[in-house]
Design an enzyme around this catalytic site. Structure first.
Site, PDB file in Angstrom:
ATOM      1  N   THR A 406       0.874  -1.151   0.000  1.00  0.00           N
ATOM      2  CA  THR A 406       0.000   0.000   0.000  1.00  0.00           C
ATOM      3  C   THR A 406       0.914   1.204   0.000  1.00  0.00           C
ATOM      4  O   THR A 406       2.101   1.092   0.268  1.00  0.00           O
ATOM      5  CB  THR A 406      -0.890  -0.048   1.262  1.00  0.00           C
ATOM      6  OG1 THR A 406      -1.649  -1.260   1.234  1.00  0.00           O
ATOM      7  CG2 THR A 406      -1.821   1.120   1.376  1.00  0.00           C
ATOM      8  N   GLN A 445      -7.966  -7.716  -4.221  1.00  0.00           N
ATOM      9  CA  GLN A 445      -8.653  -7.409  -2.978  1.00  0.00           C
ATOM     10  C   GLN A 445      -9.757  -8.391  -2.608  1.00  0.00           C
ATOM     11  O   GLN A 445     -10.236  -8.385  -1.465  1.00  0.00           O
ATOM     12  CB  GLN A 445      -9.214  -5.987  -3.045  1.00  0.00           C
ATOM     13  CG  GLN A 445      -8.143  -4.906  -3.010  1.00  0.00           C
ATOM     14  CD  GLN A 445      -7.305  -4.970  -1.757  1.00  0.00           C
ATOM     15  OE1 GLN A 445      -7.800  -4.811  -0.647  1.00  0.00           O
ATOM     16  NE2 GLN A 445      -6.020  -5.225  -1.907  1.00  0.00           N
TER      17      GLN A 445
END
Length: 587
Positions: A406, A445
């Site tokens: 991230t 995800q």
């Protein structure tokens, strides 16, 4: 940086802003630490020199950009210099990172943005988290015995959710931006079209990713050389397909991604490979404006993301528990200070996913989770003399109290507008699958739903957003003025890393550079070990062991990109834990 990269940035600036080369035009603030006396600073025409710390933030007056990549930071800084506001700069940085930091920066992923607009009563929280496609069902990822196919949930197009990044950035710009949309995307387009110089860090990341990318021809075409070997530092990486995608989005807005040619390429790829994202999924995707979560901590107001981020809830609950302890009476980094913080992390980690999911699908007991009563219960379970065994900790039901890749970047402009953005592809390079003809990496995800317990509040459902620990955060001082903009990558460590930034600045009065550099700890619930970064003294670790903590020396945690604002100055700190991070300001 190579002459080709410098020329690329120069051409973009010459045609776009009519100024000199970007790399020679960057103006940084002086790099000194400590508090600044505004009167003395004005009299001396510069920041007061303070040598009470070896940790020095970047100092500026009229804007600050901090990100994990220097080229992206420079893009944002230049947008501010040319009259853009913090939202304009955040858009430019977001698209630039998709080019310069492809393992985390993205157009095919998702995230969260927290905005403070000067004069507004409350911050704005934008949820542009990925959503489950309508056709995604857990049964399709299980064998006859019910075992989950984690590989299909991790790599390739079947792992991808409906991306939210482009919609999120466009939504922020439509609502708060000031410069023309195409202008903000042009730097990223040029970087992709004319190439970026591969850094040592990018070389390492690509070498790690290529063995997985080999299964996806478009990924190899985008990120490997023609002989299918990895680029090495100093070579130029050109991303022509990605440049064309950015050009289309610049010309047509987010509709290019969700309804136009890019959408059709994504849908075609999914149909040809067994993926689930359809044209209807893309067209129906919407950014959600959520109610910001806020609490008081030591006379400061802390604002952060609500679900579908669970990180914000965890952060605020930890702060509420710590209100019961005066950390400042123990030296920063001391065994007692670390013990209290670790025990708080442990208590809250047990609750982090209990009853929490996408608020559009489940009733999340936010008020109970953040209640003073629940915080008091958890604080009362902390023994100052010894660590509590994780196996003895059960989740605390908030209902009864109701009444690793991230990246993060932070921006503040001259007017005091601030943007805290965290977005992700999931794993490094996400699903490793690039949509042919687009240069766009897809995320992975779908693995972030709670598949082992389908009835969980975070169970996968069509259109539902999976939980995330991303925790972009704003802090306001006792007078209600913006004090701090921060956030970090780091997976399950995110909220614990942000917590320590807040403790270091609020409880221990550190400047933002020192607060960012201090060694960190991480405590979970299911794993009993207390993770510690290198740099914590051996004597301190022995005391913690004597209190019952199981010490696990780990790699660095997080990569905070933070800005502190006080006395008319902006103090920026790029976390040194990730190579290439940079803070730049405008005077």
């Amino acid at each position: 940086m190579s002459h080709r990269t410098t020329a690329t940035m120069g051409r973009f600036l010459a045609c776009l802003f009519s100024i000199n080369l970007l790399l020679s035009a960057c103006t940084t603030g002086s790099q000194y630490s400590g508090a600044v006396n505004a009167t003395a600073a004005t009299q001396s025409s510069g920041a007061v020199l303070r040598y009470d710390s070896v940790h020095h933030p970047v100092i500026a007056r009229r804007g600050m950009v901090v990100s994990q990549n220097e080229l992206a930071t420079k893009v944002g800084q230049q947008i501010l210099a040319d009259g853009g506001n913090a939202v304009d700069a955040a858009v430019g940085v977001g698209f630039a990172l998709a080019v310069t930091l492809p393992r985390a920066g993205n157009l095919g992923g998702s995230g969260f943005m927290l905005l403070h607009i000067n004069g507004a009563d409350e911050p704005t929280a934008l949820d542009f988290r990925s959503a489950a496609p309508a056709a995604a069902m857990l049964a399709d990822y299980q064998n006859e015995q019910g075992d989950i196919d984690w590989n299909a949930l991790t790599y390739g197009p079947r792992a991808a959710g409906v991306p939210g990044t482009v919609a999120g950035l466009y939504h922020a710009w439509e609502k708060f931006g000031s410069m023309p949309w195409p202008v903000l995307l042009e730097p990223a387009r040029l970087l992709a079209a004319e190439g970026i110089e591969v850094t040592q860090d990018l070389e390492y990341a690509l070498k790690e990713a290529l063995p997985v990318m080999e299964a996806f021809p478009a990924s190899m075409a985008a990120y490997a050389k023609s002989n299918k070997t990895a680029y090495v530092a100093g070579e130029m990486l050109v991303q022509a397909d990605l440049a064309q995608s950015i050009a289309a989005i610049a010309a047509e807005g987010s509709a290019a991604f969700y309804e136009g040619e890019i959408a059709h390429k994504i849908s075609d790829y999914m149909q040809n490979t067994g993926g689930n994202v359809s044209l209807a999924d893309l067209k129906n995707y919407r950014v959600k404006e959520r109610t910001v979560l806020q609490t008081r901590y030591r006379n400061h107001r802390i604002a952060t993301m609500p679900p579908s981020s669970v990180g914000g809830l965890a952060l605020l609950q930890m702060l509420s528990v710590l209100q019961n302890f005066d950390l400042s009476q123990y030296p920063a980094g001391s065994a007692m200070s670390l013990h209290i913080i670790a025990e708080t992390m442990k208590q809250v980690a047990a609750n982090r996913r209990f009853g929490i999911g996408d608020p559009d699908f489940v009733d999340v007991p936010v008020n109970g989770f953040l209640s003073e009563e629940m915080a008091d219960v958890l604080a009362g379970r902390i023994d100052l003399s010894k660590a509590r065994a994780t196996k003895k900790i059960d989740p605390e039901n908030a209902q009864k109290y109701e009444s690793r890749e991230t990246t993060h970047y932070s921006v503040v402009d001259a007017e005091g507008n601030a943007v805290s953005t965290t977005y992700t592809l999931g794993y490094s390079f996400g699903s490793a699958a690039v949509v042919p003809g687009t240069g766009i990496l897809l995320d992975n995800q779908l693995r972030n739903f709670s598949h082992r317990t389908p009835e969980h509040a975070n169970g996968m459902r069509a259109g539902k957003r999976m939980l995330s620990t991303m925790t972009p955060t704003l802090v306001f001082d006792e007078n209600g003025e913006l004090l701090l903009v921060t956030g970090t990558p780091g997976g399950s460590r995110i909220h614990n890393v942000v917590l320590q930034i807040l403790i270091n600045t609020i409880d221990y009065g550190m400047n933002i550079a020192e607060a960012s550099h201090r060694p960190r700890i991480h405590q979970q619930w299911r794993t009993p070990a207390l993770g510690v970064e290198p740099g914590i003294g051996s004597d301190t670790l022995k005391i913690l062991q004597g209190m019952g903590h199981i010490i696990d020396l780990q790699q660095t945690m997080g990569s905070t990109q933070s800005i502190m604002r006080r006395d008319g100055y902006l103090f920026g700190a790029a976390d040194p834990r990730r190579p290439g991070a940079l803070a730049l300001g405008n005077d």
